[in-house]
Design a protein around this motif. Structure first.
Motif, PDB file in Angstrom:
ATOM      1  N   GLY A   1       9.738   9.445 -21.688  1.00 54.39           N
ATOM      2  CA  GLY A   1      11.156   9.756 -21.575  1.00 54.39           C
ATOM      3  C   GLY A   1      11.750   9.578 -20.191  1.00 54.39           C
ATOM      4  N   ILE A   2      10.953   9.157 -19.228  1.00 53.13           N
ATOM      5  CA  ILE A   2      11.497   9.000 -17.883  1.00 53.13           C
ATOM      6  C   ILE A   2      12.214   7.653 -17.736  1.00 53.13           C
ATOM      7  CG2 ILE A   2      10.002  10.564 -16.614  1.00 53.13           C
ATOM      8  CD1 ILE A   2       9.210   6.866 -16.823  1.00 53.13           C
ATOM      9  N   LEU A   3      13.074   7.545 -16.732  1.00 52.95           N
ATOM     10  CA  LEU A   3      13.761   6.283 -16.470  1.00 52.95           C
ATOM     11  C   LEU A   3      13.487   5.811 -15.041  1.00 52.95           C
ATOM     12  CD1 LEU A   3      17.294   6.786 -18.075  1.00 52.95           C
ATOM     13  CD2 LEU A   3      15.492   5.197 -18.814  1.00 52.95           C
ATOM     14  N   PRO A   4      13.012   4.581 -14.898  1.00 53.63           N
ATOM     15  CA  PRO A   4      12.788   4.035 -13.550  1.00 53.63           C
ATOM     16  C   PRO A   4      14.114   3.675 -12.884  1.00 53.63           C
ATOM     17  CG  PRO A   4      12.358   2.360 -15.213  1.00 53.63           C
ATOM     18  CD  PRO A   4      12.667   3.616 -15.958  1.00 53.63           C
ATOM     19  N   VAL A   5      14.200   3.862 -11.565  1.00 55.05           N
ATOM     20  CA  VAL A   5      15.368   3.417 -10.786  1.00 55.05           C
ATOM     21  C   VAL A   5      14.848   2.502  -9.682  1.00 55.05           C
ATOM     22  CG1 VAL A   5      17.296   4.139  -9.333  1.00 55.05           C
ATOM     23  CG2 VAL A   5      16.567   5.589 -11.248  1.00 55.05           C
ATOM     24  N   LEU A   6      15.382   1.283  -9.629  1.00 58.04           N
ATOM     25  CA  LEU A   6      14.837   0.285  -8.701  1.00 58.04           C
ATOM     26  C   LEU A   6      15.172   0.605  -7.241  1.00 58.04           C
ATOM     27  CD1 LEU A   6      13.429  -2.455  -8.248  1.00 58.04           C
ATOM     28  CD2 LEU A   6      15.639  -3.556  -8.662  1.00 58.04           C
ATOM     29  N   ASN A   7      14.162   0.486  -6.382  1.00 57.59           N
ATOM     30  CA  ASN A   7      14.295   0.680  -4.932  1.00 57.59           C
ATOM     31  C   ASN A   7      14.887  -0.602  -4.315  1.00 57.59           C
ATOM     32  OD1 ASN A   7      13.828   0.882  -2.175  1.00 57.59           O
ATOM     33  ND2 ASN A   7      11.742   1.715  -2.399  1.00 57.59           N
ATOM     34  N   LYS A   8      16.067  -0.478  -3.679  1.00 54.91           N
ATOM     35  CA  LYS A   8      16.756  -1.661  -3.138  1.00 54.91           C
ATOM     36  C   LYS A   8      15.941  -2.349  -2.045  1.00 54.91           C
ATOM     37  CE  LYS A   8      21.182  -3.094  -1.190  1.00 54.91           C
ATOM     38  NZ  LYS A   8      22.233  -2.672  -0.266  1.00 54.91           N
ATOM     39  N   LYS A   9      15.217  -1.540  -1.259  1.00 50.49           N
ATOM     40  CA  LYS A   9      14.413  -2.101  -0.170  1.00 50.49           C
ATOM     41  C   LYS A   9      13.373  -3.105  -0.691  1.00 50.49           C
ATOM     42  CE  LYS A   9      14.959  -1.130   4.245  1.00 50.49           C
ATOM     43  NZ  LYS A   9      16.324  -0.797   4.260  1.00 50.49           N
TER      44      LYS A   9
ATOM     45  N   LEU B   1      15.514  -1.049 -17.550  1.00 48.66           N
ATOM     46  CA  LEU B   1      16.143  -1.545 -16.311  1.00 48.66           C
ATOM     47  C   LEU B   1      17.132  -2.646 -16.685  1.00 48.66           C
ATOM     48  CD1 LEU B   1      12.980  -1.841 -14.037  1.00 48.66           C
ATOM     49  CD2 LEU B   1      14.930  -0.349 -13.564  1.00 48.66           C
ATOM     50  N   ILE B   2      18.362  -2.517 -16.238  1.00 44.16           N
ATOM     51  CA  ILE B   2      19.321  -3.580 -16.525  1.00 44.16           C
ATOM     52  C   ILE B   2      19.003  -4.781 -15.639  1.00 44.16           C
ATOM     53  CG2 ILE B   2      21.235  -2.146 -17.362  1.00 44.16           C
ATOM     54  CD1 ILE B   2      22.374  -2.358 -14.483  1.00 44.16           C
ATOM     55  N   PRO B   3      19.414  -5.996 -16.075  1.00 47.05           N
ATOM     56  CA  PRO B   3      19.148  -7.160 -15.221  1.00 47.05           C
ATOM     57  C   PRO B   3      19.732  -6.924 -13.831  1.00 47.05           C
ATOM     58  CG  PRO B   3      19.940  -7.860 -17.364  1.00 47.05           C
ATOM     59  CD  PRO B   3      20.073  -6.362 -17.330  1.00 47.05           C
ATOM     60  N   LEU B   4      18.970  -7.316 -12.833  1.00 50.16           N
ATOM     61  CA  LEU B   4      19.381  -7.087 -11.448  1.00 50.16           C
ATOM     62  C   LEU B   4      20.210  -8.271 -10.972  1.00 50.16           C
ATOM     63  CD1 LEU B   4      19.019  -5.812  -8.537  1.00 50.16           C
ATOM     64  CD2 LEU B   4      16.955  -7.199  -8.396  1.00 50.16           C
ATOM     65  N   GLN B   5      21.428  -8.008 -10.520  1.00 53.66           N
ATOM     66  CA  GLN B   5      22.300  -9.049  -9.977  1.00 53.66           C
ATOM     67  C   GLN B   5      22.241  -8.985  -8.459  1.00 53.66           C
ATOM     68  OE1 GLN B   5      24.434 -11.366 -11.062  1.00 53.66           O
ATOM     69  NE2 GLN B   5      24.412 -11.067 -13.288  1.00 53.66           N
ATOM     70  N   ILE B   6      21.824 -10.061  -7.837  1.00 57.30           N
ATOM     71  CA  ILE B   6      21.783 -10.095  -6.369  1.00 57.30           C
ATOM     72  C   ILE B   6      22.964 -10.954  -5.906  1.00 57.30           C
ATOM     73  CG2 ILE B   6      20.458 -10.855  -4.352  1.00 57.30           C
ATOM     74  CD1 ILE B   6      17.936 -10.536  -6.102  1.00 57.30           C
ATOM     75  N   SER B   7      23.689 -10.509  -4.885  1.00 56.59           N
ATOM     76  CA  SER B   7      24.817 -11.324  -4.407  1.00 56.59           C
ATOM     77  C   SER B   7      24.318 -12.344  -3.392  1.00 56.59           C
ATOM     78  CB  SER B   7      25.884 -10.433  -3.765  1.00 56.59           C
ATOM     79  OG  SER B   7      25.378  -9.890  -2.561  1.00 56.59           O
ATOM     80  N   GLN B   8      24.998 -13.486  -3.378  1.00 59.39           N
ATOM     81  CA  GLN B   8      24.655 -14.523  -2.404  1.00 59.39           C
ATOM     82  C   GLN B   8      24.862 -13.982  -0.987  1.00 59.39           C
ATOM     83  OE1 GLN B   8      23.306 -17.552  -3.285  1.00 59.39           O
ATOM     84  NE2 GLN B   8      22.941 -17.747  -1.074  1.00 59.39           N
ATOM     85  N   GLU B   9      25.832 -13.071  -0.818  1.00 56.83           N
ATOM     86  CA  GLU B   9      26.085 -12.489   0.514  1.00 56.83           C
ATOM     87  C   GLU B   9      24.862 -11.734   1.013  1.00 56.83           C
ATOM     88  OE1 GLU B   9      29.081 -11.582  -1.957  1.00 56.83           O
ATOM     89  OE2 GLU B   9      28.951 -13.709  -1.477  1.00 56.83           O
ATOM     90  N   LEU B  10      24.234 -10.982   0.108  1.00 55.97           N
ATOM     91  CA  LEU B  10      23.045 -10.232   0.534  1.00 55.97           C
ATOM     92  C   LEU B  10      21.965 -11.200   1.016  1.00 55.97           C
ATOM     93  CD1 LEU B  10      21.470  -7.542   0.784  1.00 55.97           C
ATOM     94  CD2 LEU B  10      20.591  -7.970  -1.527  1.00 55.97           C
ATOM     95  N   VAL B  11      21.782 -12.295   0.262  1.00 59.29           N
ATOM     96  CA  VAL B  11      20.764 -13.280   0.649  1.00 59.29           C
ATOM     97  C   VAL B  11      21.098 -13.847   2.036  1.00 59.29           C
ATOM     98  CG1 VAL B  11      19.691 -15.486   0.046  1.00 59.29           C
ATOM     99  CG2 VAL B  11      20.281 -13.858  -1.756  1.00 59.29           C
ATOM    100  N   GLU B  12      22.371 -14.174   2.266  1.00 58.21           N
ATOM    101  CA  GLU B  12      22.785 -14.731   3.567  1.00 58.21           C
ATOM    102  C   GLU B  12      22.563 -13.715   4.682  1.00 58.21           C
ATOM    103  OE1 GLU B  12      23.548 -17.849   4.164  1.00 58.21           O
ATOM    104  OE2 GLU B  12      23.301 -18.246   2.014  1.00 58.21           O
TER     105      GLU B  12
END
Ligand code: ADP
Ligand code: MG
Ligand code: ZN
Length: 496
Positions: free
Chosen positions: A53-61, A283-294
């Motif tokens: 019953g637990i839910l994972p939360v993704l670590n941004k780091k 976990l919902i699909p993770l959207q990464i912004s191009q700005e973050l990559v830059e």
């Protein structure tokens, strides 16, 4: 064998990311550091212990660190990321599945350039880098086993190479290169003894020139560069013997027994579809912004290949010395700090870097290799090497004496001056004392003196050798040679 068969090698590396917290919960990620291991199962919560019953939360780091790894290895970064469940049953995996990535890894199609000992450059493809969670640890005791979940949920990246390496040496160079990149990026501490950077080595052989690959075996979790190289060499030989005796190599997972220097079968290999991968519904699909990559691209630190170029240029080093010194971030920092200390004492930068590089790529690199440790794990301090280089320049220490001092400092951490005195390594450069020795040798070897005119080099070498012996190895050979030259020149002029 060498000519008939060639090896095909692909490596899967698991690197533990040095984030503060685990990948899907807020438990600490650094569960072991050195000898202070925290009590078993004290670093867990319902999420990483796999309660229902637990839910994972993704670590941004974790995402940022994975992107760093991808950018540093020329990968394309996928902006949409799907996590997947990899299902299997094992006691250290309480959920019954590992959250990993399958069809959409965060990084794809990168490469790492390697240079082998004979100077040949080669691009090794990096097929993918994906994020996943580590499992716990089974502890096997005499009559029962225990499970420690402290490590469960610690973030990993898995870096999968193409089947592009053709020898154990190439695999070793690739692994060291990858290790350097991750530690330069400061996303993995690189500690191999603790398993924070570990390697599964896939290996097959095929007739040289063949297009198709042979059946591979996978050597699991090897945790030292040298063991990977040894395991691969052993496996190449074993597979060759199997094929040459008319049998077939079977697809299996093997383990390396470092004590005996052999690989042993663990289990025949599961096919990938046995894991029944499916998208992780929690976990919902993770959207990464191009700005973050830059943004991440703009703050990438100096990488090993860049540091190597800078070292060669700024310190006047050979390409070989520069690559040895930058092969480890710790060693590179040690070198830079040591040279800076000498420069602050008024040394010219090239005069400082040359002897420093010689000691670090020679004696020190050998000791590091023998003990398979990083320079900051040894007792050798920057001041040791600075004092050794200074003592050599001042004529207090011969180059052989210097090596002895380094070896002693390595062992017990004593200061250079204490070691020189205790071991009687102080070199004599005092002209008055040395002149007496030279006079004595000249008197003792009249025949050689007359031969000097016809065959200078050889006799000079002989005389210097005798003088060194007379001084019990303590004389400064440069001064001795100088003194002989002066004397002999004087005699020669007088007699003509
Ligand atoms: P799995 O995930 O089941 O271990 P992969 O297809 O992802 O299998 O391959 C894992 C690694 O094995 C990759 O590094 C790849 O380059 C390497 N590899 C694949 N086939 C061979 C082969 N025939 N010989 C040597 N290495 C191989
Ligand atoms: Mg594998
Ligand atoms: Zn937790």
């Amino acid at each position: 064998m060498a000519n008939v068969y060639e090896a095909v090698i692909g490596l899967e590396v698991h690197a533990q990311l040095s984030t503060e917290t685990k990948i899907f919960c807020s438990c600490q990620a650094r569960v072991e550091s050195g000898k202070t291991e925290i009590p078993a199962n004290s670093n867990t919560c319902p999420i990483c212990a796999g309660h229902p019953g637990i839910l994972p939360v993704l670590n941004k780091k974790v995402v940022e660190y994975a992107i760093k790894a991808g950018l540093a290895t020329g990968c394309e970064i996928s902006l949409v990321n799907i996590f997947a469940r990899k299902n299997y049953f094992y006691p250290d995996l309480p959920k019954g599945y590992q959250i990993s990535q399958y069809e959409n890894p965060i990084c794809e199609n990168g490469f790492l350039e390697i240079i082998t000992k004979d100077g040949i450059k080669k691009k090794i493809n990096i097929q993918r880098i994906h994020m996943e969670e580590d499992a716990g640890k089974n502890v096997h005791l005499a009559e029962f086993s225990l499970v420690n979940l402290n490590r469960a949920g610690v973030p990993l990246i898995e870096i999968v190479s193409g089947p592009d390496m053709r020898s154990a040496e190439e695999a070793g160079v690739y692994l060291r290169g990858l290790h350097a990149i991750l530690t330069y990026l400061d996303i993995c501490d690189g500690n191999m003894q603790e398993g924070n950077f570990r390697c599964d080595a896939n290996i097959s052989i095929r007739p040289r020139g063949a297009k198709e690959f042979g059946t591979r075996t996978e050597i699991k979790n090897v945790n030292s560069f040298r063991f990977v190289e040894k395991a691969l060499d052993y496996e190449i030989k074993r597979q060759t013997d199997v094929v040459q005796s008319g049998q077939k190599v079977i697809l299996e997972t093997r383990t390396y027994d470092s004590g005996r220097g052999i690989t042993l079968s663990l289990r025949t290999k599961e096919e990938a579809h046995d894991y029944r991968y499916f998208p992780e519904p929690d976990l919902i699909p993770l959207q990464i912004s191009q700005e973050l990559v830059e943004e991440i691209k703009n703050v990438l630190p100096e990488l090993p290949s860049q540091k190597k170029e800078r070292f060669a240029k700024d310190f006047g080093l050979s390409s070989y010395d520069a690559s040895v010194l930058t092969s480890s971030k710790n060693l590179a920092l040690f070198f830079e700090k040591a040279v800076r200390k000498l420069v602050l004492k008024g040394w010219n930068i090239l005069d400082a870097s040359k002897p420093m590089a010689n000691f670090l790529t020679g004696e020190v690199a050998r000791l590091l290799n023998d003990e398979n440790i990083e320079i900051n794990q040894s007792k050798l301090q920057i001041d040791h090497i600075v004092d050794v280089v200074t003592a050599v320049k001042d004529g207090l220490l011969s180059s052989t004496g210097a090596k002895q001092v380094i070896a002693m400092a390595w062992k017990n951490g004593d200061s250079v001056s204490i070691i020189i005195d205790r071991e009687g390594l102080r070199q004599v450069s005092d002209n008055n004392i040395l002149e007496q020795i030279v006079e004595k040798i000249i008197a003792n070897y009249p025949v050689q003196m007359t031969q000097y005119l016809s065959c200078k080099e050889k006799i000079l070498g002989f005389l210097v050798g005798q003088a060194m012996k007379e001084s019990a190895g303590k004389a400064n050979p440069v001064v001795i040679q100088d003194l002989f030259m002066k004397k002999l020149k004087g005699d020669h002029n007088a007699s003509s």
